[in-house]
Design a protein around this motif. Structure first.
Motif, PDB file in Angstrom:
ATOM      1  N   PHE A   1      -4.510   9.416  -6.976  1.00 42.85           N
ATOM      2  CA  PHE A   1      -3.570   9.644  -8.078  1.00 42.85           C
ATOM      3  C   PHE A   1      -3.037   8.331  -8.655  1.00 42.85           C
ATOM      4  O   PHE A   1      -2.927   8.185  -9.867  1.00 42.85           O
ATOM      5  CB  PHE A   1      -2.416  10.541  -7.609  1.00 42.85           C
ATOM      6  CG  PHE A   1      -1.456  10.867  -8.712  1.00 42.85           C
ATOM      7  CD1 PHE A   1      -1.843  11.661  -9.780  1.00 42.85           C
ATOM      8  CD2 PHE A   1      -0.157  10.356  -8.707  1.00 42.85           C
ATOM      9  CE1 PHE A   1      -0.961  11.950 -10.813  1.00 42.85           C
ATOM     10  CE2 PHE A   1       0.728  10.634  -9.746  1.00 42.85           C
ATOM     11  CZ  PHE A   1       0.320  11.434 -10.792  1.00 42.85           C
ATOM     12  N   ASN A   2      -2.702   7.387  -7.782  1.00 43.60           N
ATOM     13  CA  ASN A   2      -2.237   6.063  -8.224  1.00 43.60           C
ATOM     14  C   ASN A   2      -3.102   4.989  -7.557  1.00 43.60           C
ATOM     15  O   ASN A   2      -2.746   4.481  -6.492  1.00 43.60           O
ATOM     16  CB  ASN A   2      -0.764   5.857  -7.838  1.00 43.60           C
ATOM     17  CG  ASN A   2       0.191   6.462  -8.851  1.00 43.60           C
ATOM     18  OD1 ASN A   2      -0.016   6.350 -10.058  1.00 43.60           O
ATOM     19  ND2 ASN A   2       1.227   7.118  -8.357  1.00 43.60           N
TER      20      ASN A   2
ATOM     21  N   LEU B   1      -1.862   1.626  -5.712  1.00 44.17           N
ATOM     22  CA  LEU B   1      -0.961   1.569  -4.547  1.00 44.17           C
ATOM     23  C   LEU B   1      -1.574   0.708  -3.435  1.00 44.17           C
ATOM     24  O   LEU B   1      -2.798   0.656  -3.293  1.00 44.17           O
ATOM     25  CB  LEU B   1      -0.711   2.984  -3.989  1.00 44.17           C
ATOM     26  CG  LEU B   1       0.082   3.952  -4.844  1.00 44.17           C
ATOM     27  CD1 LEU B   1       0.499   5.164  -4.015  1.00 44.17           C
ATOM     28  CD2 LEU B   1       1.295   3.323  -5.473  1.00 44.17           C
ATOM     29  N   PRO B   2      -0.719   0.038  -2.633  1.00 47.71           N
ATOM     30  CA  PRO B   2      -1.233  -0.844  -1.568  1.00 47.71           C
ATOM     31  C   PRO B   2      -1.724  -0.024  -0.358  1.00 47.71           C
ATOM     32  O   PRO B   2      -1.119  -0.036   0.701  1.00 47.71           O
ATOM     33  CB  PRO B   2      -0.009  -1.687  -1.212  1.00 47.71           C
ATOM     34  CG  PRO B   2       1.155  -0.817  -1.548  1.00 47.71           C
ATOM     35  CD  PRO B   2       0.751   0.066  -2.677  1.00 47.71           C
ATOM     36  N   ARG B   3      -2.841   0.661  -0.568  1.00 47.30           N
ATOM     37  CA  ARG B   3      -3.344   1.616   0.429  1.00 47.30           C
ATOM     38  C   ARG B   3      -3.608   0.959   1.795  1.00 47.30           C
ATOM     39  O   ARG B   3      -3.199   1.473   2.835  1.00 47.30           O
ATOM     40  CB  ARG B   3      -4.639   2.222  -0.127  1.00 47.30           C
ATOM     41  CG  ARG B   3      -5.289   3.179   0.783  1.00 47.30           C
ATOM     42  CD  ARG B   3      -6.588   3.677   0.191  1.00 47.30           C
ATOM     43  NE  ARG B   3      -7.263   4.484   1.179  1.00 47.30           N
ATOM     44  CZ  ARG B   3      -8.146   5.402   0.892  1.00 47.30           C
ATOM     45  NH1 ARG B   3      -8.479   5.649  -0.346  1.00 47.30           N
ATOM     46  NH2 ARG B   3      -8.722   6.084   1.854  1.00 47.30           N
ATOM     47  N   GLN B   4      -4.270  -0.193   1.725  1.00 48.80           N
ATOM     48  CA  GLN B   4      -4.623  -0.859   2.989  1.00 48.80           C
ATOM     49  C   GLN B   4      -3.378  -1.251   3.797  1.00 48.80           C
ATOM     50  O   GLN B   4      -3.327  -1.074   5.010  1.00 48.80           O
ATOM     51  CB  GLN B   4      -5.454  -2.095   2.692  1.00 48.80           C
ATOM     52  CG  GLN B   4      -6.580  -2.265   3.686  1.00 48.80           C
ATOM     53  CD  GLN B   4      -7.339  -3.541   3.393  1.00 48.80           C
ATOM     54  OE1 GLN B   4      -7.355  -4.009   2.251  1.00 48.80           O
ATOM     55  NE2 GLN B   4      -7.964  -4.109   4.407  1.00 48.80           N
TER      56      GLN B   4
ATOM     57  N   PRO C   1       9.714   5.181  -9.505  1.00 50.33           N
ATOM     58  CA  PRO C   1      10.065   6.504  -8.965  1.00 50.33           C
ATOM     59  C   PRO C   1       8.857   7.433  -8.884  1.00 50.33           C
ATOM     60  O   PRO C   1       7.962   7.381  -9.730  1.00 50.33           O
ATOM     61  CB  PRO C   1      11.064   7.049 -10.000  1.00 50.33           C
ATOM     62  CG  PRO C   1      11.574   5.872 -10.731  1.00 50.33           C
ATOM     63  CD  PRO C   1      10.487   4.845 -10.722  1.00 50.33           C
ATOM     64  N   GLY C   2       8.847   8.239  -7.839  1.00 51.63           N
ATOM     65  CA  GLY C   2       7.823   9.283  -7.701  1.00 51.63           C
ATOM     66  C   GLY C   2       6.450   8.802  -7.303  1.00 51.63           C
ATOM     67  O   GLY C   2       5.470   9.563  -7.340  1.00 51.63           O
ATOM     68  N   THR C   3       6.339   7.533  -6.905  1.00 50.67           N
ATOM     69  CA  THR C   3       5.008   6.999  -6.593  1.00 50.67           C
ATOM     70  C   THR C   3       4.659   7.161  -5.107  1.00 50.67           C
ATOM     71  O   THR C   3       3.575   6.756  -4.678  1.00 50.67           O
ATOM     72  CB  THR C   3       4.910   5.502  -6.984  1.00 50.67           C
ATOM     73  OG1 THR C   3       6.060   4.813  -6.464  1.00 50.67           O
ATOM     74  CG2 THR C   3       4.852   5.326  -8.494  1.00 50.67           C
ATOM     75  N   GLY C   4       5.581   7.702  -4.312  1.00 53.13           N
ATOM     76  CA  GLY C   4       5.228   8.028  -2.924  1.00 53.13           C
ATOM     77  C   GLY C   4       5.820   7.124  -1.853  1.00 53.13           C
ATOM     78  O   GLY C   4       5.423   7.208  -0.686  1.00 53.13           O
TER      79      GLY C   4
ATOM     80  N   TYR D   1       4.406  11.222  -9.353  1.00 51.24           N
ATOM     81  CA  TYR D   1       3.756  12.456  -8.903  1.00 51.24           C
ATOM     82  C   TYR D   1       4.633  13.661  -9.244  1.00 51.24           C
ATOM     83  O   TYR D   1       4.133  14.749  -9.474  1.00 51.24           O
ATOM     84  CB  TYR D   1       3.526  12.374  -7.395  1.00 51.24           C
ATOM     85  CG  TYR D   1       2.485  13.324  -6.871  1.00 51.24           C
ATOM     86  CD1 TYR D   1       1.136  12.987  -6.886  1.00 51.24           C
ATOM     87  CD2 TYR D   1       2.854  14.564  -6.349  1.00 51.24           C
ATOM     88  CE1 TYR D   1       0.184  13.857  -6.398  1.00 51.24           C
ATOM     89  CE2 TYR D   1       1.903  15.439  -5.852  1.00 51.24           C
ATOM     90  CZ  TYR D   1       0.564  15.080  -5.875  1.00 51.24           C
ATOM     91  OH  TYR D   1      -0.374  15.950  -5.379  1.00 51.24           O
ATOM     92  N   ARG D   2       5.940  13.443  -9.290  1.00 51.02           N
ATOM     93  CA  ARG D   2       6.856  14.541  -9.648  1.00 51.02           C
ATOM     94  C   ARG D   2       6.587  15.001 -11.075  1.00 51.02           C
ATOM     95  O   ARG D   2       6.580  16.180 -11.364  1.00 51.02           O
ATOM     96  CB  ARG D   2       8.313  14.074  -9.567  1.00 51.02           C
ATOM     97  CG  ARG D   2       8.792  13.765  -8.180  1.00 51.02           C
ATOM     98  CD  ARG D   2      10.308  13.569  -8.173  1.00 51.02           C
ATOM     99  NE  ARG D   2      10.766  13.006  -6.928  1.00 51.02           N
ATOM    100  CZ  ARG D   2      11.068  11.733  -6.746  1.00 51.02           C
ATOM    101  NH1 ARG D   2      10.979  10.879  -7.762  1.00 51.02           N
ATOM    102  NH2 ARG D   2      11.465  11.301  -5.567  1.00 51.02           N
ATOM    103  N   LEU D   3       6.349  14.013 -11.986  1.00 47.18           N
ATOM    104  CA  LEU D   3       6.110  14.368 -13.382  1.00 47.18           C
ATOM    105  C   LEU D   3       4.779  15.093 -13.524  1.00 47.18           C
ATOM    106  O   LEU D   3       4.639  16.001 -14.336  1.00 47.18           O
ATOM    107  CB  LEU D   3       6.122  13.114 -14.270  1.00 47.18           C
ATOM    108  CG  LEU D   3       7.485  12.438 -14.414  1.00 47.18           C
ATOM    109  CD1 LEU D   3       7.396  11.239 -15.342  1.00 47.18           C
ATOM    110  CD2 LEU D   3       8.526  13.429 -14.944  1.00 47.18           C
TER     111      LEU D   3
END
Ligand code: ATP
Ligand code: MG
Length: 229
Positions: A53-54, A57-60, A83-86, A213-215
């Motif tokens: 979704f994003n 994001l700093p997944r690692q 906001p809302g990015t997890g 993600y909320r939006l």
């Protein structure tokens, strides 16, 4: 010596299974108790998180934190971004993972905690503070969500961070406020520097950039409702 007696083998195997079963049950009871005491209200994991979704994001770095090596090393993590990015989801999932690995965790919705703390009875306050300082991992979620915190809450925040810093105990902070503005929210630039100095000394800095993600949810619900009308 008992193991050498061949005829007792099935009995010993059964006994060992019963013991193992009892140990497993005790372990899961301990984990459930730690969860109940942590202040977490949901058992989130990385499994429910949609990394596509994003993509920025700093997944690692999130997965690195999920190994919990930072707790053993007494390091902190600062999850800052839109906001809302997890950020809270990831912090809660790491907290729950730490509980499953038998760590003592305290999860705090920061604004709510600061509002209630001043009003709660002294004895209750003392127990809570002791848990917050002693636990293996402290999560301060959504710091400065309401832009300002009560006057004495700044001093309390500073004291908590200082105590945990002295003890080399890990803190995760999530916030959608950039650290440059913390002085304004605390109404005290020196205090902000003191807090950030300790937090960032041994710290993983993760930036959460992307869409809310909320939006996405709200937009999907709206689209469904429009279609059915
Ligand atoms: N990539 C994602 N995959 C699945 N669920 C997500 C994702 N990102 C966020 N969510 C969900 O969206 C909601 C909002 O996310 P979350 O509370 O973690 O955002 P946040 O970054 O902490 O926002 P805020 O800055 O407003 O506190 C939560 O229910 C969370 O589980
Ligand atoms: Mg949040």
């Amino acid at each position: 010596m008992l193991q050498a007696q061949g005829t007792n083998q099935p009995f010993l195997e059964t006994l060992s299974l019963i013991l193992q079963d009892e140990l497993d049950r005790r372990q899961s009871r301990l984990i459930e108790r730690r969860y109940q005491q942590s202040g977490l209200e949901e058992k989130l994991t990385f499994a429910e998180f949609d990394w596509s979704f994003n993509p920025k994001l700093p997944r690692q770095a999130c997965f690195q934190l999920q190994t919990l090596a930072f707790i053993a090393a007494g390091e902190n993590a600062l999850l800052i971004g839109k906001p809302g990015t997890g950020k809270s989801h990831i912090a809660k999932a790491i907290a729950y993972q730490a509980i499953r690995q038998s760590h003592k965790v305290q999860y705090i919705e920061t604004d709510d905690f600061f509002q209630r703390h001043a009003l709660s009875p002294a004895a209750q306050r003392e127990v809570r503070l002791r848990n917050i300082i002693d636990c293996d991992l402290l999560v301060l979620d959504d710091l400065f969500l309401s832009r300002t915190i009560p006057d004495d809450a700044g001093a309390l925040l500073q004291a908590l961070i200082h105590q945990r810093y002295k003890l080399h105990r890990s803190v995760i902070v999530t916030s959608n406020r950039v650290v440059q503005d913390w002085g304004a929210y605390l109404n005290d630039n020196t205090m902000s520097t003191t807090i950030l100095d300790r937090l960032m000394h041994h710290c993983h800095l993760l930036e959460f950039d992307g869409r809310s993600y909320r939006l996405k949810h709200a937009a999907e619900t709206l689209a469904r409702e429009t279609k059915s009308n």
